[in-house]
Design a protein around this motif. Structure first.
Motif, PDB file in Angstrom:
ATOM      1  N   LEU A  36     -10.195   8.602 -13.057  1.00 30.71           N
ATOM      2  CA  LEU A  36     -10.618   7.254 -12.683  1.00 30.71           C
ATOM      3  C   LEU A  36     -10.792   7.110 -11.178  1.00 30.71           C
ATOM      4  N   LEU A  37      -9.970   7.822 -10.421  1.00 28.41           N
ATOM      5  CA  LEU A  37     -10.049   7.753  -8.969  1.00 28.41           C
ATOM      6  C   LEU A  37     -10.981   8.806  -8.379  1.00 28.41           C
ATOM      7  N   TRP A  71       0.832  -1.201   0.000  1.00 29.61           N
ATOM      8  CA  TRP A  71       0.000   0.000   0.000  1.00 29.61           C
ATOM      9  C   TRP A  71       0.872   1.259   0.000  1.00 29.61           C
ATOM     10  N   LEU A  72       1.902   1.275   0.808  1.00 31.39           N
ATOM     11  CA  LEU A  72       2.793   2.428   0.876  1.00 31.39           C
ATOM     12  C   LEU A  72       3.498   2.642  -0.467  1.00 31.39           C
ATOM     13  N   GLY A  73       3.927   1.564  -1.099  1.00 30.66           N
ATOM     14  CA  GLY A  73       4.568   1.675  -2.404  1.00 30.66           C
ATOM     15  C   GLY A  73       3.640   2.255  -3.452  1.00 30.66           C
ATOM     16  N   TRP A  74       2.401   1.762  -3.527  1.00 32.04           N
ATOM     17  CA  TRP A  74       1.442   2.294  -4.489  1.00 32.04           C
ATOM     18  C   TRP A  74       1.108   3.746  -4.197  1.00 32.04           C
ATOM     19  N   PHE A  75       1.003   4.095  -2.932  1.00 32.37           N
ATOM     20  CA  PHE A  75       0.712   5.480  -2.554  1.00 32.37           C
ATOM     21  C   PHE A  75       1.834   6.408  -3.006  1.00 32.37           C
ATOM     22  N   LEU A  76       3.068   6.003  -2.765  1.00 27.37           N
ATOM     23  CA  LEU A  76       4.203   6.834  -3.182  1.00 27.37           C
ATOM     24  C   LEU A  76       4.292   6.939  -4.701  1.00 27.37           C
ATOM     25  N   ILE A  77       4.061   5.832  -5.405  1.00 25.32           N
ATOM     26  CA  ILE A  77       4.078   5.865  -6.869  1.00 25.32           C
ATOM     27  C   ILE A  77       2.983   6.790  -7.380  1.00 25.32           C
ATOM     28  N   PHE A  78       1.808   6.754  -6.756  1.00 23.10           N
ATOM     29  CA  PHE A  78       0.724   7.631  -7.185  1.00 23.10           C
ATOM     30  C   PHE A  78       1.088   9.092  -6.960  1.00 23.10           C
ATOM     31  N   PHE A 119       4.288   9.952  -9.401  1.00 24.50           N
ATOM     32  CA  PHE A 119       4.228   9.760 -10.847  1.00 24.50           C
ATOM     33  C   PHE A 119       2.805   9.756 -11.408  1.00 24.50           C
ATOM     34  N   LEU A 120       1.942   8.903 -10.882  1.00 20.34           N
ATOM     35  CA  LEU A 120       0.627   8.699 -11.494  1.00 20.34           C
ATOM     36  C   LEU A 120      -0.313   9.888 -11.330  1.00 20.34           C
ATOM     37  N   SER A 121      -0.126  10.711 -10.310  1.00 19.07           N
ATOM     38  CA  SER A 121      -1.022  11.841 -10.101  1.00 19.07           C
ATOM     39  C   SER A 121      -0.852  12.905 -11.175  1.00 19.07           C
ATOM     40  N   LYS A 122       0.190  12.817 -11.968  1.00 15.40           N
ATOM     41  CA  LYS A 122       0.420  13.777 -13.042  1.00 15.40           C
ATOM     42  C   LYS A 122      -0.503  13.534 -14.237  1.00 15.40           C
ATOM     43  N   PHE A 123      -1.077  12.326 -14.337  1.00 18.62           N
ATOM     44  CA  PHE A 123      -1.922  11.974 -15.467  1.00 18.62           C
ATOM     45  C   PHE A 123      -3.386  12.244 -15.146  1.00 18.62           C
ATOM     46  N   ARG A 124      -4.040  13.017 -16.019  1.00 17.82           N
ATOM     47  CA  ARG A 124      -5.431  13.392 -15.795  1.00 17.82           C
ATOM     48  C   ARG A 124      -6.357  12.177 -15.800  1.00 17.82           C
ATOM     49  N   LEU A 125      -6.081  11.207 -16.663  1.00 21.71           N
ATOM     50  CA  LEU A 125      -6.930  10.015 -16.750  1.00 21.71           C
ATOM     51  C   LEU A 125      -6.955   9.261 -15.423  1.00 21.71           C
TER      52      LEU A 125
END
Length: 75
Positions: free
Chosen positions: A49-50, A29-36, A39-45
């Motif tokens: 989706l979230l 969970w911590l890894g996915w949170f940090l990746i989001f 990196f991932l929060s930069k993408f509008r899509l």
């Protein structure tokens, strides 16, 4: 006496498994949170989706309600 040791051994085993699984889940969970966040929060899509779209962006329908979209049927 050996029966008490076996109960303690079983309880220790169950406790070890539960703690190990919970540590793995927290790390994933911590890894996915940090990746989001990084990196991932930069993408509008991904944000859409979230359900974390920007509040300042109004839909095109609200900006110009008098315009209608003509649907084109492609067979």
């Amino acid at each position: 006496m050996s029966e008490i040791m076996s109960i303690q051994t079983v309880l220790a085993f169950i406790f070890t498994v539960l703690v190990s699984v919970s540590i793995v889940v927290v790390l994933i969970w911590l890894g996915w949170f940090l990746i989001f966040k990084v990196f991932l929060s930069k993408f509008r899509l991904v944000r859409e989706l979230l359900g974390q779209g920007n509040g300042d962006e109004a839909p095109a329908v609200d900006q110009q309600p008098h315009m209608r979209v003509k649907k084109v049927r492609r067979d």
